[in-house]
Design an enzyme around this catalytic site. Structure first.
Site, short mmCIF file in Angstrom:
data_model
loop_
_atom_site.label_atom_id
_atom_site.label_comp_id
_atom_site.label_asym_id
_atom_site.label_seq_id
_atom_site.Cartn_x
_atom_site.Cartn_y
_atom_site.Cartn_z
CG ASN A 106 17.39 -2.66 34.76
OD1 ASN A 106 17.97 -3.15 35.74
ND2 ASN A 106 17.15 -3.35 33.65
CG PHE A 110 20.75 -9.91 40.49
CD1 PHE A 110 19.99 -9.75 39.34
CD2 PHE A 110 21.85 -10.76 40.44
CE1 PHE A 110 20.32 -10.42 38.17
CE2 PHE A 110 22.18 -11.44 39.27
CZ PHE A 110 21.42 -11.25 38.15
CB SER A 168 22.01 -9.37 35.13
OG SER A 168 22.01 -8.05 35.64
CG ASN A 170 22.34 -3.70 35.62
OD1 ASN A 170 23.02 -2.89 35.00
ND2 ASN A 170 21.11 -4.02 35.27
CB THR A 171 25.69 -8.69 39.20
OG1 THR A 171 24.40 -8.47 39.73
CG2 THR A 171 26.58 -9.36 40.25
CE LYS A 206 16.51 -12.63 30.42
NZ LYS A 206 15.46 -12.03 31.23
CG ASN A 235 19.26 -10.06 30.87
OD1 ASN A 235 18.68 -8.99 31.11
ND2 ASN A 235 19.54 -10.94 31.81
C1 LIG Z 1 13.48 -2.94 35.22
C2 LIG Z 1 13.97 -4.24 34.66
C3 LIG Z 1 14.45 -5.22 35.52
C4 LIG Z 1 14.90 -6.44 35.01
N1 LIG Z 1 15.36 -7.39 35.87
C5 LIG Z 1 15.73 -8.61 35.39
C6 LIG Z 1 16.13 -9.65 36.26
O1 LIG Z 1 16.11 -9.51 37.49
N2 LIG Z 1 16.53 -10.82 35.70
C7 LIG Z 1 16.54 -11.04 34.35
O2 LIG Z 1 16.90 -12.14 33.90
N3 LIG Z 1 16.15 -10.06 33.49
C8 LIG Z 1 15.75 -8.88 33.97
N4 LIG Z 1 15.33 -7.90 33.11
C9 LIG Z 1 15.39 -8.17 31.65
C10 LIG Z 1 14.05 -8.67 31.10
O3 LIG Z 1 13.69 -9.89 31.67
C11 LIG Z 1 14.12 -8.83 29.57
O4 LIG Z 1 15.06 -9.84 29.26
C12 LIG Z 1 14.54 -7.54 28.86
O5 LIG Z 1 13.99 -6.41 29.49
C13 LIG Z 1 14.11 -7.53 27.38
O6 LIG Z 1 12.70 -7.60 27.27
P1 LIG Z 1 11.77 -6.29 27.03
O7 LIG Z 1 12.41 -5.53 25.89
O8 LIG Z 1 10.42 -6.82 26.71
O9 LIG Z 1 11.80 -5.52 28.30
C14 LIG Z 1 14.88 -6.66 33.61
C15 LIG Z 1 14.37 -5.69 32.76
C16 LIG Z 1 13.91 -4.49 33.25
C17 LIG Z 1 13.36 -3.46 32.31
#
Ligand SMILES: Cc1cc2nc3c(=O)[nH]c(=O)nc-3n(C[C@H](O)[C@H](O)[C@H](O)COP(=O)(O)O)c2cc1C
Length: 346
Positions: A106, A110, A168, A170-171, A206, A235
């Site tokens: 992704n 934000f 993140s 993506n910023t 995080k 993350n």
């Molecule tokens: C679509 C998507 C959006 C996410 N948005 C955020 C976010 O806004 N803030 C954040 O700290 N992590 C975000 N994450 C990261 C997740 O919180 C997590 O740290 C990461 O996906 C690893 O866990 P997983 O393998 O179980 O998905 C996002 C992940 C995905 C897939």
């Protein structure tokens, strides 16, 4: 996988997510209740969790699904990332499924409705379980650090803990905040606000999974110096492991799901070895079944989160994980999950 989860997979990923949000919000009375067992109850930093499995940040960006997510079995919900002002995020398409790899890439950036709406939603939720708020800066802000401080003050009163998201991908330049000179200022100033508050709320940091152990040691030093309560590892990743098979592996953005499990576990393992018992670790990255949860706990996580596997497995996955987790604990002769924290990483 249920029929509904299968049908959602036919929609483009962001549409499927938006439909899921609506179904969860308005179909809440129809959702079945989560599994409960005393052996999963745990207390961390004075907070009482019905079980150690939470939904990771990014799923409920605007804090609108707190009660249904707690109802279907999550032991805690981390909402956000929320920024001071509402923001659209990056251009679409910005979520890509890697079905063959049980993964997602992704580059949302934000997207959220801003702090005011977030707080309103927090205040109107029943909050029968633990709720965390994950905070970040607006993309166009003049000063990233000021945004964190501003939003921390507004949000911390209405939730149980706050997560500072500096990881993140993506910023643009956000991850730079993990450099010592910036991180020190951020942690110093935010911990001061926390310390002066009448109702002290735990702060979590995080971090990303793409750094060296030297870098994580530097982070640990600062976290200890400013008495930050815990670290969330990790993350999404900017790496693209060899094992990826899906065509979408070429997309830009943060990788999540099964392929980052080992990477996140490695960071967790290192942090636990280097840390004292006071620091709370939340393990996240690639959790898809009970043994993934249990493994993170045995590596030193007091709590665990998941996101990506839920989009493939559907909500029924939560109860399955919790039921299987109880069996794993009992097989090892533990009466409670907290006894297993760090046992494989002493
Ligand atoms: C679509 C998507 C959006 C996410 N948005 C955020 C976010 O806004 N803030 C954040 O700290 N992590 C975000 N994450 C990261 C997740 O919180 C997590 O740290 C990461 O996906 C690893 O866990 P997983 O393998 O179980 O998905 C996002 C992940 C995905 C897939």
């Amino acid at each position: 996988m249920s029929l509904l989860t299968g049908m959602l997979q036919l929609l483009p990923p962001e549409t499927a997510h938006n439909v899921t949000i609506k179904l969860t919000k308005y179909g809440s009375p129809l959702l079945s209740k989560g599994f409960q067992d005393q052996s999963l109850h745990t207390n961390v930093k004075g907070l009482s969790f019905s079980n150690p499995l939470g939904i990771a940040a990014g799923f409920d960006k605007n804090a609108e699904l707190i009660d249904p997510l707690l109802k279907i079995g999550f032991g805690f919900v981390e909402c956000g990332t929320v920024t001071p002002k509402p923001q659209y995020g990056n251009a679409k398409p910005r979520i890509f499924r890697l079905k063959k790899d049980n993964a997602i890439i992704n580059k949302l950036g934000f997207n959220n409705k801003g702090e005011k709406r977030f707080v309103k939603n927090l205040m109107s939720a029943k909050r029968t379980g633990v709720v965390g708020s994950n905070i970040g800066p607006n993309k166009d802000t003049k000063n990233f650090i000021d945004d964190y401080l501003k939003i921390y003050k507004k949000i911390s009163v209405s939730c149980d803990y706050v997560t500072i998201n500096v990881s993140s991908p993506n910023t643009e330049t956000l991850r730079e905040l993990q450099k010592k000179e910036y991180l020190e200022v951020l942690l110093r100033d935010i911990s001061q606000i926390r310390n002066e508050a009448t109702n002290r709320k735990p702060i979590m940091l995080k971090i990303d999974p793409d750094n060296t152990n030297d870098h994580y040691s530097m982070i640990l030093n600062l976290v200890n110096k400013y008495n930050i309560d815990g670290i969330i590892a990790t993350n999404t990743s900017l790496s693209r492991p060899e094992i990826l098979r899906d065509f979408n592996k070429k997309r830009d953005g943060g990788l999540s799901g099964t392929p980052i499990k080992d990477l996140s576990d490695k960071v967790l393992k290192f942090l636990y070895q280097e840390t004292n018992q006071e620091l709370i670790l939340i393990g996240v990255g690639g959790v898809g079944c009970a043994s993934d949860v249990y493994n993170k706990i045995k590596l030193g996580a007091s709590l665990v989160q998941m996101y990506t596997s839920l989009t493939y497995g559907g909500p029924q996955l939560i109860n399955k994980i919790l039921i299987d987790l109880v069996k794993l604990i009992k097989d090892d002769g533990f009466a409670n999950i907290s006894e297993a924290v760090g046992v494989n990483n002493k």
